[in-house]
Design a protein around this motif. Structure first.
Motif, PDB file in Angstrom:
ATOM      1  N   ARG A 187      -5.824  -6.079   1.652  1.00 23.39           N
ATOM      2  CA  ARG A 187      -5.505  -6.951   0.520  1.00 23.39           C
ATOM      3  C   ARG A 187      -4.924  -6.061  -0.573  1.00 23.39           C
ATOM      4  NH1 ARG A 187      -6.222 -12.013  -0.806  1.00 23.39           N
ATOM      5  NH2 ARG A 187      -7.296 -12.446   1.123  1.00 23.39           N
ATOM      6  N   VAL A 188      -3.775  -6.460  -1.117  1.00 25.92           N
ATOM      7  CA  VAL A 188      -3.116  -5.699  -2.170  1.00 25.92           C
ATOM      8  C   VAL A 188      -3.472  -6.356  -3.494  1.00 25.92           C
ATOM      9  CG1 VAL A 188      -0.907  -4.850  -3.057  1.00 25.92           C
ATOM     10  CG2 VAL A 188      -1.214  -5.171  -0.587  1.00 25.92           C
ATOM     11  N   ILE A 189      -4.048  -5.567  -4.393  1.00 21.59           N
ATOM     12  CA  ILE A 189      -4.418  -6.107  -5.700  1.00 21.59           C
ATOM     13  C   ILE A 189      -3.750  -5.282  -6.805  1.00 21.59           C
ATOM     14  CG2 ILE A 189      -6.616  -7.022  -4.873  1.00 21.59           C
ATOM     15  CD1 ILE A 189      -7.956  -4.706  -6.414  1.00 21.59           C
ATOM     16  N   ILE A 190      -3.575  -5.924  -7.933  1.00 25.26           N
ATOM     17  CA  ILE A 190      -2.938  -5.279  -9.082  1.00 25.26           C
ATOM     18  C   ILE A 190      -4.003  -4.491  -9.839  1.00 25.26           C
ATOM     19  CG2 ILE A 190      -1.672  -5.694 -11.220  1.00 25.26           C
ATOM     20  CD1 ILE A 190      -0.779  -8.392  -9.962  1.00 25.26           C
ATOM     21  N   THR A 191      -3.651  -3.270 -10.254  1.00 26.57           N
ATOM     22  CA  THR A 191      -4.562  -2.431 -11.029  1.00 26.57           C
ATOM     23  C   THR A 191      -4.378  -2.701 -12.520  1.00 26.57           C
ATOM     24  OG1 THR A 191      -2.941  -0.664 -11.229  1.00 26.57           O
ATOM     25  CG2 THR A 191      -4.415  -0.576  -9.296  1.00 26.57           C
ATOM     26  N   GLU A 192      -5.213  -2.060 -13.319  1.00 22.07           N
ATOM     27  CA  GLU A 192      -5.086  -2.195 -14.779  1.00 22.07           C
ATOM     28  C   GLU A 192      -3.702  -1.733 -15.232  1.00 22.07           C
ATOM     29  OE1 GLU A 192      -7.384  -0.532 -18.703  1.00 22.07           O
ATOM     30  OE2 GLU A 192      -8.570  -0.891 -16.890  1.00 22.07           O
ATOM     31  N   ARG A 193      -3.252  -0.623 -14.680  1.00 23.56           N
ATOM     32  CA  ARG A 193      -1.902  -0.138 -15.024  1.00 23.56           C
ATOM     33  C   ARG A 193      -0.843  -1.149 -14.581  1.00 23.56           C
ATOM     34  NH1 ARG A 193       1.421   5.217 -13.261  1.00 23.56           N
ATOM     35  NH2 ARG A 193       2.962   4.972 -14.917  1.00 23.56           N
ATOM     36  N   GLY A 194      -1.048  -1.769 -13.427  1.00 25.46           N
ATOM     37  CA  GLY A 194      -0.127  -2.787 -12.941  1.00 25.46           C
ATOM     38  C   GLY A 194      -0.069  -3.985 -13.862  1.00 25.46           C
ATOM     39  N   TYR A 195      -1.247  -4.392 -14.399  1.00 26.25           N
ATOM     40  CA  TYR A 195      -1.258  -5.505 -15.352  1.00 26.25           C
ATOM     41  C   TYR A 195      -0.473  -5.151 -16.611  1.00 26.25           C
ATOM     42  CZ  TYR A 195      -4.625  -8.114 -12.598  1.00 26.25           C
ATOM     43  OH  TYR A 195      -5.241  -8.825 -11.596  1.00 26.25           O
ATOM     44  N   GLY A 196      -0.551  -3.899 -17.006  1.00 23.99           N
ATOM     45  CA  GLY A 196       0.212  -3.450 -18.174  1.00 23.99           C
ATOM     46  C   GLY A 196       1.711  -3.589 -17.955  1.00 23.99           C
TER      47      GLY A 196
ATOM     48  N   VAL B 274       6.679  -3.308   7.800  1.00 27.44           N
ATOM     49  CA  VAL B 274       6.910  -1.893   7.503  1.00 27.44           C
ATOM     50  C   VAL B 274       7.564  -1.747   6.132  1.00 27.44           C
ATOM     51  CG1 VAL B 274       8.178   0.169   8.223  1.00 27.44           C
ATOM     52  CG2 VAL B 274       7.032  -1.243   9.940  1.00 27.44           C
ATOM     53  N   THR B 275       8.519  -2.627   5.827  1.00 25.14           N
ATOM     54  CA  THR B 275       9.205  -2.586   4.532  1.00 25.14           C
ATOM     55  C   THR B 275       8.216  -2.829   3.398  1.00 25.14           C
ATOM     56  OG1 THR B 275      11.273  -3.346   5.507  1.00 25.14           O
ATOM     57  CG2 THR B 275      11.025  -3.649   3.129  1.00 25.14           C
ATOM     58  N   VAL B 276       7.402  -3.862   3.533  1.00 24.54           N
ATOM     59  CA  VAL B 276       6.440  -4.155   2.471  1.00 24.54           C
ATOM     60  C   VAL B 276       5.401  -3.036   2.381  1.00 24.54           C
ATOM     61  CG1 VAL B 276       4.554  -5.536   3.487  1.00 24.54           C
ATOM     62  CG2 VAL B 276       5.462  -6.136   1.286  1.00 24.54           C
ATOM     63  N   GLY B 277       5.071  -2.436   3.505  1.00 24.92           N
ATOM     64  CA  GLY B 277       4.136  -1.311   3.486  1.00 24.92           C
ATOM     65  C   GLY B 277       4.671  -0.153   2.665  1.00 24.92           C
TER      66      GLY B 277
ATOM     67  N   ARG C 106      -4.858  -0.965  -2.397  1.00 30.03           N
ATOM     68  CA  ARG C 106      -5.199  -1.717  -1.193  1.00 30.03           C
ATOM     69  C   ARG C 106      -6.708  -1.679  -1.004  1.00 30.03           C
ATOM     70  NH1 ARG C 106      -0.732   1.500   1.001  1.00 30.03           N
ATOM     71  NH2 ARG C 106       0.921   0.162   1.767  1.00 30.03           N
ATOM     72  N   LEU C 107      -7.246  -2.826  -0.639  1.00 25.97           N
ATOM     73  CA  LEU C 107      -8.670  -2.928  -0.323  1.00 25.97           C
ATOM     74  C   LEU C 107      -8.807  -3.638   1.012  1.00 25.97           C
ATOM     75  CD1 LEU C 107     -10.052  -4.172  -3.765  1.00 25.97           C
ATOM     76  CD2 LEU C 107     -10.128  -1.848  -2.857  1.00 25.97           C
ATOM     77  N   PRO C 108      -9.855  -3.322   1.760  1.00 22.34           N
ATOM     78  CA  PRO C 108     -10.085  -4.070   3.000  1.00 22.34           C
ATOM     79  C   PRO C 108     -10.341  -5.544   2.660  1.00 22.34           C
ATOM     80  CG  PRO C 108     -11.586  -2.188   2.829  1.00 22.34           C
ATOM     81  CD  PRO C 108     -10.854  -2.292   1.539  1.00 22.34           C
ATOM     82  N   ASP C 109      -9.825  -6.420   3.487  1.00 13.91           N
ATOM     83  CA  ASP C 109     -10.041  -7.854   3.280  1.00 13.91           C
ATOM     84  C   ASP C 109     -11.480  -8.188   3.628  1.00 13.91           C
ATOM     85  OD1 ASP C 109      -9.016 -10.577   2.769  1.00 13.91           O
ATOM     86  OD2 ASP C 109      -9.461 -10.857   4.898  1.00 13.91           O
ATOM     87  N   GLY C 110     -12.072  -9.108   2.869  1.00 11.93           N
ATOM     88  CA  GLY C 110     -13.468  -9.494   3.096  1.00 11.93           C
ATOM     89  C   GLY C 110     -13.708 -10.178   4.430  1.00 11.93           C
TER      90      GLY C 110
ATOM     91  N   GLN D  84      -1.356  -8.018   2.862  1.00 11.90           N
ATOM     92  CA  GLN D  84      -0.059  -7.365   2.972  1.00 11.90           C
ATOM     93  C   GLN D  84       0.865  -8.157   3.900  1.00 11.90           C
ATOM     94  OE1 GLN D  84      -0.402  -3.055   2.805  1.00 11.90           O
ATOM     95  NE2 GLN D  84       1.266  -2.913   4.290  1.00 11.90           N
ATOM     96  N   THR D  85       0.316  -8.754   4.946  1.00 14.06           N
ATOM     97  CA  THR D  85       1.132  -9.545   5.878  1.00 14.06           C
ATOM     98  C   THR D  85       1.674 -10.800   5.195  1.00 14.06           C
ATOM     99  OG1 THR D  85      -0.896 -10.563   6.701  1.00 14.06           O
ATOM    100  CG2 THR D  85       0.014  -8.735   7.994  1.00 14.06           C
ATOM    101  N   ASP D  86       0.863 -11.439   4.337  1.00 17.99           N
ATOM    102  CA  ASP D  86       1.338 -12.618   3.604  1.00 17.99           C
ATOM    103  C   ASP D  86       2.436 -12.233   2.618  1.00 17.99           C
ATOM    104  OD1 ASP D  86      -0.456 -14.212   4.957  1.00 17.99           O
ATOM    105  OD2 ASP D  86      -1.941 -14.221   3.334  1.00 17.99           O
ATOM    106  N   LEU D  87       2.268 -11.094   1.987  1.00 23.45           N
ATOM    107  CA  LEU D  87       3.269 -10.606   1.047  1.00 23.45           C
ATOM    108  C   LEU D  87       4.602 -10.386   1.768  1.00 23.45           C
ATOM    109  CD1 LEU D  87       3.620  -9.776  -1.912  1.00 23.45           C
ATOM    110  CD2 LEU D  87       2.806  -7.504  -1.290  1.00 23.45           C
TER     111      LEU D  87
END
Length: 182
Positions: free
Chosen positions: A118-127, A90-93, A107-111, A78-81
């Motif tokens: 870590r912000v990842i795209i969902t199946e709906r997001g890919y659509g 705060v805005t990106v949040g 959002r998932l915890p970073d490894g 999220q910070t890189d984004l």
């Protein structure tokens, strides 16, 4: 009557000629064109995205997340984004919150750092990204009508070099890269 008097009393400021050696905006037309074309394209794209319930800021987040995929990354911190979008954390949040509520990202915890998300795209997001890509292609076809493929290639090469030059300027001034790699 008072308006007439006020008009008569005020005299316009004389227009001073430009200093010697300073030329007008015609010498900088490419910058105006780049800005105007970008702004106008965003305006048209916004209108196309509105029925899908996406704001400009939201589709811009999704677009940046999709670019990270082309570089072999699974989502972005999220910070890189925030850095790439040139907005505050705060805005990106808030943007990610709304996209998450809509089911486009999660959002998932970073490894490496459990505190980071870590912000990842969902199946709906890919659509919705597929729809955005389709709309973008159709829009580009309309925008680039009557322009030869050779002229498009030249324009792309010039803009790519301008972008590289700007990155070098930003890096040399200590500001870091304006955005991630392409």
């Amino acid at each position: 009557m008072k308006r007439k008097q006020a008009k008569q009393q005020s005299t316009p400021e004389p227009v001073a000629p430009p200093p010697p050696g300073l030329t007008g905006p015609s010498d900088f037309r490419i910058g105006f064109y780049v800005h105007d074309v970008s702004r106008m394209r965003r305006t048209v794209f916004d209108a196309e995205m509105k029925p899908l319930g996406l704001t400009r800021s939201q589709w811009w987040v999704l677009a940046q997340l999709s670019r990270s995929l082309s570089h072999g990354q699974d989502g972005m911190l999220q910070t890189d984004l925030a850095r790439i979008l040139d907005v505050g954390k705060v805005t990106v949040g808030g943007l990610v919150d709304r996209l998450e509520i809509s089911g486009f990202v999660k959002r998932l915890p970073d490894g490496r750092d459990r505190r980071a998300k870590r912000v990842i795209i969902t199946e709906r997001g890919y659509g919705i990204l597929e729809t955005m890509t389709s709309v973008g292609r159709q829009l580009n076809t309309r925008i680039l009508k009557d322009i030869s493929p050779e002229d498009i290639a030249v324009a792309e090469a010039v803009l790519a070099q301008m972008k590289e030059n700007l990155r070098e300027l930003i890096d040399s001034e200590g500001g870091g890269p304006a955005e991630g790699p392409d």
